[in-house]
Scaffold this active site. Sequence first.
Site, PDB file in Angstrom:
ATOM      1  N   LYS A  11     -52.661 -86.386  -4.154  1.00 58.06           N
ATOM      2  CA  LYS A  11     -51.866 -85.189  -4.453  1.00 58.06           C
ATOM      3  C   LYS A  11     -50.766 -84.938  -3.404  1.00 58.06           C
ATOM      4  O   LYS A  11     -50.782 -85.551  -2.319  1.00 58.06           O
ATOM      5  CB  LYS A  11     -52.812 -83.990  -4.566  1.00 58.06           C
ATOM      6  CG  LYS A  11     -53.762 -84.099  -5.773  1.00 58.06           C
ATOM      7  CD  LYS A  11     -54.538 -82.810  -5.998  1.00 58.06           C
ATOM      8  CE  LYS A  11     -55.422 -82.909  -7.233  1.00 58.06           C
ATOM      9  NZ  LYS A  11     -56.093 -81.626  -7.544  1.00 58.06           N
ATOM     10  N   TYR A  51     -52.486 -81.212 -16.931  1.00 56.80           N
ATOM     11  CA  TYR A  51     -53.599 -80.277 -16.733  1.00 56.80           C
ATOM     12  C   TYR A  51     -53.733 -79.284 -17.898  1.00 56.80           C
ATOM     13  O   TYR A  51     -54.257 -78.189 -17.710  1.00 56.80           O
ATOM     14  CB  TYR A  51     -53.420 -79.527 -15.412  1.00 56.80           C
ATOM     15  CG  TYR A  51     -53.805 -80.345 -14.195  1.00 56.80           C
ATOM     16  CD1 TYR A  51     -55.118 -80.772 -13.989  1.00 56.80           C
ATOM     17  CD2 TYR A  51     -52.854 -80.681 -13.230  1.00 56.80           C
ATOM     18  CE1 TYR A  51     -55.467 -81.515 -12.869  1.00 56.80           C
ATOM     19  CE2 TYR A  51     -53.207 -81.423 -12.098  1.00 56.80           C
ATOM     20  CZ  TYR A  51     -54.512 -81.833 -11.932  1.00 56.80           C
ATOM     21  OH  TYR A  51     -54.872 -82.555 -10.823  1.00 56.80           O
ATOM     22  N   ASN A 114     -56.523 -80.016  -2.831  1.00 51.85           N
ATOM     23  CA  ASN A 114     -57.782 -80.737  -2.581  1.00 51.85           C
ATOM     24  C   ASN A 114     -57.624 -82.254  -2.549  1.00 51.85           C
ATOM     25  O   ASN A 114     -58.555 -82.993  -2.873  1.00 51.85           O
ATOM     26  CB  ASN A 114     -58.865 -80.290  -3.574  1.00 51.85           C
ATOM     27  CG  ASN A 114     -58.562 -80.700  -5.000  1.00 51.85           C
ATOM     28  OD1 ASN A 114     -57.460 -81.127  -5.301  1.00 51.85           O
ATOM     29  ND2 ASN A 114     -59.550 -80.568  -5.882  1.00 51.85           N
ATOM     30  N   HIS A 117     -57.259 -86.305  -7.164  1.00 48.28           N
ATOM     31  CA  HIS A 117     -57.830 -86.053  -8.486  1.00 48.28           C
ATOM     32  C   HIS A 117     -58.471 -87.351  -8.949  1.00 48.28           C
ATOM     33  O   HIS A 117     -57.970 -88.431  -8.644  1.00 48.28           O
ATOM     34  CB  HIS A 117     -56.730 -85.658  -9.482  1.00 48.28           C
ATOM     35  CG  HIS A 117     -57.197 -85.697 -10.909  1.00 48.28           C
ATOM     36  ND1 HIS A 117     -57.897 -84.665 -11.480  1.00 48.28           N
ATOM     37  CD2 HIS A 117     -57.112 -86.676 -11.858  1.00 48.28           C
ATOM     38  CE1 HIS A 117     -58.203 -84.987 -12.728  1.00 48.28           C
ATOM     39  NE2 HIS A 117     -57.739 -86.200 -12.977  1.00 48.28           N
ATOM     40  N   GLU A 128     -55.969 -90.070 -19.305  1.00 48.72           N
ATOM     41  CA  GLU A 128     -55.206 -89.850 -18.073  1.00 48.72           C
ATOM     42  C   GLU A 128     -54.469 -91.123 -17.635  1.00 48.72           C
ATOM     43  O   GLU A 128     -53.345 -91.051 -17.133  1.00 48.72           O
ATOM     44  CB  GLU A 128     -56.142 -89.355 -16.967  1.00 48.72           C
ATOM     45  CG  GLU A 128     -56.631 -87.933 -17.241  1.00 48.72           C
ATOM     46  CD  GLU A 128     -57.569 -87.404 -16.172  1.00 48.72           C
ATOM     47  OE1 GLU A 128     -57.972 -86.237 -16.301  1.00 48.72           O
ATOM     48  OE2 GLU A 128     -57.889 -88.136 -15.201  1.00 48.72           O
TER      49      GLU A 128
HETATM   50  P1  CMP Z   1     -58.646 -81.750  -9.965  1.00 48.53           P
HETATM   51  O1  CMP Z   1     -59.775 -82.677  -9.761  1.00 48.53           O
HETATM   52  O2  CMP Z   1     -57.268 -82.265  -9.870  1.00 48.53           O
HETATM   53  O3  CMP Z   1     -58.831 -81.075 -11.417  1.00 48.53           O
HETATM   54  C1  CMP Z   1     -58.329 -79.799 -11.734  1.00 48.53           C
HETATM   55  C2  CMP Z   1     -57.854 -79.061 -10.524  1.00 48.53           C
HETATM   56  O4  CMP Z   1     -57.779 -77.668 -10.679  1.00 48.53           O
HETATM   57  C3  CMP Z   1     -58.850 -79.274  -9.395  1.00 48.53           C
HETATM   58  O5  CMP Z   1     -58.807 -80.575  -8.930  1.00 48.53           O
HETATM   59  C4  CMP Z   1     -58.401 -78.213  -8.434  1.00 48.53           C
HETATM   60  O6  CMP Z   1     -57.302 -78.607  -7.657  1.00 48.53           O
HETATM   61  C5  CMP Z   1     -57.983 -77.092  -9.389  1.00 48.53           C
HETATM   62  N1  CMP Z   1     -59.038 -76.093  -9.491  1.00 48.53           N
HETATM   63  C6  CMP Z   1     -60.227 -76.213 -10.089  1.00 48.53           C
HETATM   64  N2  CMP Z   1     -60.939 -75.062  -9.974  1.00 48.53           N
HETATM   65  C7  CMP Z   1     -60.158 -74.212  -9.280  1.00 48.53           C
HETATM   66  C8  CMP Z   1     -60.315 -72.874  -8.841  1.00 48.53           C
HETATM   67  N3  CMP Z   1     -61.440 -72.193  -9.084  1.00 48.53           N
HETATM   68  N4  CMP Z   1     -59.312 -72.295  -8.153  1.00 48.53           N
HETATM   69  C9  CMP Z   1     -58.167 -72.983  -7.896  1.00 48.53           C
HETATM   70  N5  CMP Z   1     -57.972 -74.268  -8.304  1.00 48.53           N
HETATM   71  C10 CMP Z   1     -58.950 -74.870  -8.984  1.00 48.53           C
END
Ligand code: CMP
Length: 142
Positions: A11, A51, A114, A117, A128
Site C-alpha cells: 500500500k 474496494y 495497514n 492487502h 482481484e
Molecule cells: P485490506 O486487507 O486492504 O481490505 C480492506 C481494507 O479496509 C483493510 O485492509 C483496511 O485497510 C480497511 N479496513 C477494514 N476495516 C476497517 C475499519 N474498521 N476501519 C478502517 N479501515 C478498515
Amino acid sequence: MAVERTLSIIKPGAVAKNLIGKIITRFEEEGLRIIAARMVHLTPEQAGAFYEVHRERPFYAELVKYMTESPIITLVLEGENAIARNRQLMGATDPSKALPGTIRGDFAVSVTRNTVHGSDAPETAATEIAFFFSQADLISAR
Ligand code: CMP
C-alpha cells in the site's frame, strides 16, 4: 494442497517508506513465487471499484483516499496454499492485533494504513488478480 495464486498489494504508505524490498523478501523467504508485478497510482475511481465490497462501510472514503495518495505495488504470488500463507505473513487487518513478525505487526500504523492487502479466498483472488493483470502478464513457468 492446491497451488494457488493470490493478489498482494503493497500500500501507499509502505511504498513511500521504502519498504517494498523488505516486504517482497518476506514473500520470497516463505517460498511464494512472484509471477507478476506492477507499480500503479490508482485513481479514486479505480480504488473505489477495487474496494466496491466495502462501499457502504464507514471507512470506505478514508480507505479510497489512502489508496490513491501515492503509488502502490501490485503482485501476484503463487504457491501451495498461497492465499492462507500470504494472510499468515500479513497478520491481522488491525495492526494492534497483528503479531510481531508479521508484516502488519512490524510495519503497519493503523487499520487504514495497514501496509499490505491480500486476497481472502480463491474467488476473490481470481477477481482481484484480473482487476490488475491479464492472463498474459502472469509468468509462472520457471
Ligand atoms: P485490506 O486487507 O486492504 O481490505 C480492506 C481494507 O479496509 C483493510 O485492509 C483496511 O485497510 C480497511 N479496513 C477494514 N476495516 C476497517 C475499519 N474498521 N476501519 C478502517 N479501515 C478498515
